[in-house]
Structure formats: C-alpha cells, structure tokens
Write a protein that holds these residues in place. Structure first.
Motif, PDB file in Angstrom:
ATOM      1  N   ILE A 155       4.531   5.497  -5.574  1.00 28.02           N
ATOM      2  CA  ILE A 155       4.528   5.504  -7.047  1.00 28.02           C
ATOM      3  C   ILE A 155       3.557   6.554  -7.566  1.00 28.02           C
ATOM      4  N   ARG A 156       2.351   6.543  -7.050  1.00 26.11           N
ATOM      5  CA  ARG A 156       1.292   7.419  -7.562  1.00 26.11           C
ATOM      6  C   ARG A 156       1.536   8.895  -7.255  1.00 26.11           C
ATOM      7  N   HIS A 157       1.996   9.203  -6.061  1.00 17.97           N
ATOM      8  CA  HIS A 157       2.057  10.609  -5.648  1.00 17.97           C
ATOM      9  C   HIS A 157       3.444  11.231  -5.664  1.00 17.97           C
ATOM     10  N   HIS A 158       4.496  10.434  -5.712  1.00 16.42           N
ATOM     11  CA  HIS A 158       5.845  10.997  -5.713  1.00 16.42           C
ATOM     12  C   HIS A 158       6.627  10.640  -6.974  1.00 16.42           C
ATOM     13  N   LYS A 218      -1.335  19.528 -14.483  1.00 12.39           N
ATOM     14  CA  LYS A 218      -1.210  18.437 -13.515  1.00 12.39           C
ATOM     15  C   LYS A 218      -0.975  17.123 -14.254  1.00 12.39           C
ATOM     16  N   VAL A 219      -0.241  16.237 -13.628  1.00  9.29           N
ATOM     17  CA  VAL A 219       0.031  14.931 -14.229  1.00  9.29           C
ATOM     18  C   VAL A 219      -1.260  14.130 -14.232  1.00  9.29           C
ATOM     19  N   ASP A 220      -1.569  13.528 -15.369  1.00  9.53           N
ATOM     20  CA  ASP A 220      -2.792  12.757 -15.527  1.00  9.53           C
ATOM     21  C   ASP A 220      -2.643  11.383 -14.860  1.00  9.53           C
ATOM     22  N   GLY A 232       0.816  -1.213   0.000  1.00  9.06           N
ATOM     23  CA  GLY A 232       0.000   0.000   0.000  1.00  9.06           C
ATOM     24  C   GLY A 232       0.848   1.261   0.000  1.00  9.06           C
ATOM     25  N   MET A 233       1.929   1.230   0.770  1.00  7.86           N
ATOM     26  CA  MET A 233       2.820   2.395   0.803  1.00  7.86           C
ATOM     27  C   MET A 233       3.521   2.591  -0.535  1.00  7.86           C
ATOM     28  N   GLN A 279       7.698  11.676 -13.766  1.00  8.67           N
ATOM     29  CA  GLN A 279       7.965  10.917 -14.988  1.00  8.67           C
ATOM     30  C   GLN A 279       7.549  11.633 -16.262  1.00  8.67           C
ATOM     31  N   THR A 280       7.153  12.889 -16.162  1.00 13.35           N
ATOM     32  CA  THR A 280       6.693  13.602 -17.351  1.00 13.35           C
ATOM     33  C   THR A 280       7.758  13.634 -18.437  1.00 13.35           C
ATOM     34  N   ASN A 281       9.025  13.790 -18.076  1.00 13.89           N
ATOM     35  CA  ASN A 281      10.095  13.822 -19.077  1.00 13.89           C
ATOM     36  C   ASN A 281      10.249  12.471 -19.770  1.00 13.89           C
ATOM     37  N   ILE A 282      10.221  11.406 -19.005  1.00 15.78           N
ATOM     38  CA  ILE A 282      10.368  10.069 -19.581  1.00 15.78           C
ATOM     39  C   ILE A 282       9.213   9.778 -20.532  1.00 15.78           C
ATOM     40  N   LEU A 283       8.000  10.070 -20.101  1.00 17.48           N
ATOM     41  CA  LEU A 283       6.843   9.785 -20.954  1.00 17.48           C
ATOM     42  C   LEU A 283       6.848  10.657 -22.201  1.00 17.48           C
ATOM     43  N   SER A 284       7.298  11.896 -22.065  1.00 19.33           N
ATOM     44  CA  SER A 284       7.377  12.778 -23.232  1.00 19.33           C
ATOM     45  C   SER A 284       8.341  12.218 -24.267  1.00 19.33           C
TER      46      SER A 284
END
Length: 139
Positions: free
Chosen positions: A90-93, A115-117, A84-85, A98-103
């Motif tokens: 992963i979700r919030h930090h 905001k990150v989707d 759970g932690m 990861q926006t650069n990697i996904l781009s």
C-alpha cells in the motif's frame, strides 16, 4: 466490516488475501535459496541460512521463538507477515499511484519536489491477534 470502515470515514479498504499469497511466494523463494545454499554454499552461508526454515507469517509464533527458543531464530524466514507485506505494498506501490484519485477529491498528494507525500497516508489494520503489534516494533 468493509461497510463499517467506510462509514467511519476510511476511503479505501483492503483484504490481506493478496498479501498472504505474496508471503507464500516470498517464503518459497527464500526456501529455494536456502536449499541452494545447503547444497552448494559455504559453511558460513549455511550457518546464516539454516534448514529447516520455519514460517514467520505469525507474529505470535515469532514471539514464542524469540522468548522461549532463541536458538531457532536463524531458522525463521525473513519474510514479513501478510499484514506487514500489505502495508508495504500500500505504502510503496499503491499509494504513489493514487495522485489522480486524490486530485479528483481536491487533495494535494504531490509535494516535496514531485514526490508523493507519505505523511497523508495512515494504514490501519483490524486483526484478531494482539501479537501483530510486535511485528511493527521489530522493524
């Protein structure tokens, strides 16, 4: 297992060992807080945070307490399991960074006013215990 997950199309694979350490640290902090309340707290605070404190990192154990020993529920730590932690980390930090990697992969991770989707993130856990699914229902 990592190779199999990547062969199935998973882009990232994480291990829960880091999250197990986070759980231990959080439970230690909670225990110290409860000891402080036991020493200097009001009777109301003592009733809300009783000692001894039991770990909550095993959803099977939590199920047993909830179903067979409900009087012990206040003694359970409020910490989530390592799975759970890790999901929260992963979700919030991790995911927002990861926006650069996904781009680089031609994806558009940033929407909704910058905001990150989160809808593009799916967290999957492969665990040997079927009680892990009950933790999700508690939240």
């Amino acid at each position: 297992l990592v190779g199999a997950a990547k062969a199935c199309g998973f882009r990232f694979v994480f291990d829960t060992n880091l999250a197990a350490d986070l759980t231990i640290m959080e439970e230690a902090n909670e225990l110290l807080h409860r000891i402080g309340i036991a020493t200097n707290g009001t009777e109301e605070e003592k009733a809300e945070s009783p000692l001894p404190m039991f770990t909550s990192c095993c959803p099977g154990w939590v199920n047993l307490v909830e179903q067979s020993y409900p009087e012990l529920i206040p003694h359970l730590s409020t910490c989530r399991s390592p799975m759970g932690m890790l999901s929260s980390v992963i979700r919030h930090h991790w995911w927002p960074k990861q926006t650069n990697i996904l781009s680089q992969h031609g994806r558009k991770p940033v929407e909704n006013g910058g905001k990150v989707d989160q809808s593009k993130l799916v967290v999957v856990a492969a665990m040997p215990c079927t009680a892990k699914k009950d933790e999700i229902a508690r939240e």
